[in-house]
Design a protein around this motif. Structure first.
Motif, PDB file in Angstrom:
ATOM      1  N   UNK A 168       0.811  -1.211   0.000  1.00  0.00           N
ATOM      2  CA  UNK A 168       0.000   0.000   0.000  1.00  0.00           C
ATOM      3  C   UNK A 168       0.839   1.252   0.000  1.00  0.00           C
ATOM      4  N   UNK A 169       1.151   1.744   1.203  1.00  0.00           N
ATOM      5  CA  UNK A 169       1.830   3.040   1.337  1.00  0.00           C
ATOM      6  C   UNK A 169       3.156   3.105   0.579  1.00  0.00           C
ATOM      7  N   UNK A 170       4.011   2.121   0.787  1.00  0.00           N
ATOM      8  CA  UNK A 170       5.333   2.167   0.132  1.00  0.00           C
ATOM      9  C   UNK A 170       5.217   2.010  -1.376  1.00  0.00           C
ATOM     10  N   UNK A 171       4.247   1.234  -1.828  1.00  0.00           N
ATOM     11  CA  UNK A 171       4.031   1.083  -3.277  1.00  0.00           C
ATOM     12  C   UNK A 171       3.562   2.400  -3.889  1.00  0.00           C
ATOM     13  N   UNK A 172       2.641   3.091  -3.206  1.00  0.00           N
ATOM     14  CA  UNK A 172       2.158   4.379  -3.718  1.00  0.00           C
ATOM     15  C   UNK A 172       3.296   5.394  -3.761  1.00  0.00           C
ATOM     16  N   UNK A 193      -7.485  -1.935  -3.535  1.00  0.00           N
ATOM     17  CA  UNK A 193      -8.001  -0.576  -3.358  1.00  0.00           C
ATOM     18  C   UNK A 193      -6.893   0.447  -3.621  1.00  0.00           C
ATOM     19  N   UNK A 194      -5.661   0.114  -3.309  1.00  0.00           N
ATOM     20  CA  UNK A 194      -4.517   0.983  -3.588  1.00  0.00           C
ATOM     21  C   UNK A 194      -4.294   1.057  -5.096  1.00  0.00           C
ATOM     22  N   UNK A 195      -4.356  -0.087  -5.763  1.00  0.00           N
ATOM     23  CA  UNK A 195      -4.208  -0.120  -7.227  1.00  0.00           C
ATOM     24  C   UNK A 195      -5.282   0.762  -7.866  1.00  0.00           C
ATOM     25  N   UNK A 196      -6.519   0.644  -7.390  1.00  0.00           N
ATOM     26  CA  UNK A 196      -7.626   1.433  -7.948  1.00  0.00           C
ATOM     27  C   UNK A 196      -7.430   2.926  -7.685  1.00  0.00           C
ATOM     28  N   UNK A 197      -7.024   3.289  -6.472  1.00  0.00           N
ATOM     29  CA  UNK A 197      -6.825   4.700  -6.136  1.00  0.00           C
ATOM     30  C   UNK A 197      -5.704   5.306  -6.978  1.00  0.00           C
ATOM     31  N   UNK A 198      -4.651   4.557  -7.207  1.00  0.00           N
ATOM     32  CA  UNK A 198      -3.545   5.065  -8.033  1.00  0.00           C
ATOM     33  C   UNK A 198      -3.978   5.184  -9.493  1.00  0.00           C
ATOM     34  N   UNK A 199      -4.781   4.253  -9.963  1.00  0.00           N
ATOM     35  CA  UNK A 199      -5.282   4.310 -11.346  1.00  0.00           C
ATOM     36  C   UNK A 199      -6.117   5.572 -11.543  1.00  0.00           C
ATOM     37  N   UNK A 200      -6.876   5.973 -10.532  1.00  0.00           N
ATOM     38  CA  UNK A 200      -7.641   7.215 -10.615  1.00  0.00           C
ATOM     39  C   UNK A 200      -6.730   8.422 -10.845  1.00  0.00           C
ATOM     40  N   UNK A 224       7.268   3.761   6.984  1.00  0.00           N
ATOM     41  CA  UNK A 224       5.851   4.098   7.146  1.00  0.00           C
ATOM     42  C   UNK A 224       5.183   3.026   7.997  1.00  0.00           C
ATOM     43  N   UNK A 225       5.411   3.082   9.279  1.00  0.00           N
ATOM     44  CA  UNK A 225       4.726   2.160  10.170  1.00  0.00           C
ATOM     45  C   UNK A 225       5.365   0.793  10.309  1.00  0.00           C
ATOM     46  N   UNK A 226       6.653   0.646   9.993  1.00  0.00           N
ATOM     47  CA  UNK A 226       7.267  -0.679  10.134  1.00  0.00           C
ATOM     48  C   UNK A 226       8.077  -0.796  11.411  1.00  0.00           C
ATOM     49  N   UNK A 227       8.024   0.219  12.251  1.00  0.00           N
ATOM     50  CA  UNK A 227       8.672   0.140  13.554  1.00  0.00           C
ATOM     51  C   UNK A 227      10.181  -0.025  13.461  1.00  0.00           C
ATOM     52  N   UNK A 228      10.705  -0.894  14.296  1.00  0.00           N
ATOM     53  CA  UNK A 228      12.147  -1.074  14.407  1.00  0.00           C
ATOM     54  C   UNK A 228      12.689  -2.174  13.503  1.00  0.00           C
ATOM     55  N   UNK A 241       1.526   7.639   8.538  1.00  0.00           N
ATOM     56  CA  UNK A 241       0.406   7.593   7.592  1.00  0.00           C
ATOM     57  C   UNK A 241      -0.533   6.467   7.991  1.00  0.00           C
ATOM     58  N   UNK A 242      -1.821   6.660   7.764  1.00  0.00           N
ATOM     59  CA  UNK A 242      -2.773   5.578   8.006  1.00  0.00           C
ATOM     60  C   UNK A 242      -2.452   4.402   7.092  1.00  0.00           C
ATOM     61  N   UNK A 243      -2.736   3.203   7.578  1.00  0.00           N
ATOM     62  CA  UNK A 243      -2.511   1.989   6.807  1.00  0.00           C
ATOM     63  C   UNK A 243      -3.755   1.712   5.960  1.00  0.00           C
ATOM     64  N   UNK A 244      -3.603   1.572   4.642  1.00  0.00           N
ATOM     65  CA  UNK A 244      -4.762   1.305   3.791  1.00  0.00           C
ATOM     66  C   UNK A 244      -5.238  -0.151   3.825  1.00  0.00           C
ATOM     67  N   UNK A 245      -4.554  -1.025   4.534  1.00  0.00           N
ATOM     68  CA  UNK A 245      -4.920  -2.445   4.576  1.00  0.00           C
ATOM     69  C   UNK A 245      -6.363  -2.615   5.041  1.00  0.00           C
TER      70      UNK A 245
END
Length: 140
Positions: free
Chosen positions: A16-20, A49-56, A83-87, A102-106
């Motif tokens: 999600x986040x890192x791909x975007x 949903x990430x693929x769709x949002x990026x396609x938009x 982006x949210x992967x901690x240590x 960032x919020x997680x889109x999962x």
């Protein structure tokens, strides 16, 4: 080693986040920046949903595959953005580390992914301008 700036985007699933973020930086900078993304626990596939949002937004990431985070990927990057992967991200001297909250889109639909996408686009545009200067960006 290349003279180009190199950036690694890391989140937990690399779905999600890192791909975007990687897609936006590639879109804005073209081949002027080496762009990588990875996850500490990669998913089987990029979030639909990430693929769709990026396609938009005119960016096709449907062929992307989540990749596992390796020490070599970190070592080969000048800038590491988590982006949210901690240590779980290895730390090496001489690297620039940024943590983007960032919020997680999962598990979310495209409506919930859009604001996350938009925030990532803004942050990546600022990063591209910093790395390349305003004239270095291809624009969106």
């Amino acid at each position: 080693m290349s003279d180009k700036p190199s950036v690694l985007f890391v989140c937990v699933h690399n779905a999600g986040r890192s791909q975007m973020a990687a897609a936006y930086l590639t879109h804005l900078a073209g081949d002027a920046v080496e762009v990588r993304s990875a996850g500490s626990e990669p998913a089987e596939a990029v979030n639909p949903a990430v693929v769709a949002a990026m396609a938009e937004d005119g960016i096709d990431i449907s062929a992307e595959i989540p990749k596992v985070l390796t020490a070599d990927a970190v070592r080969g990057s000048a800038v590491v953005i988590t982006m949210g992967c901690g240590d779980t991200c290895p730390v090496f001297p001489g690297k620039r580390y940024l943590d983007w909250t960032l919020d997680d889109p999962a598990g979310r639909g495209v409506e919930a992914v859009r604001p996350i996408r938009d925030e990532i686009r803004e942050r990546v545009a600022a990063l591209a301008a910093e790395l390349l200067g305003p004239a270095g960006s291809r624009g969106a």
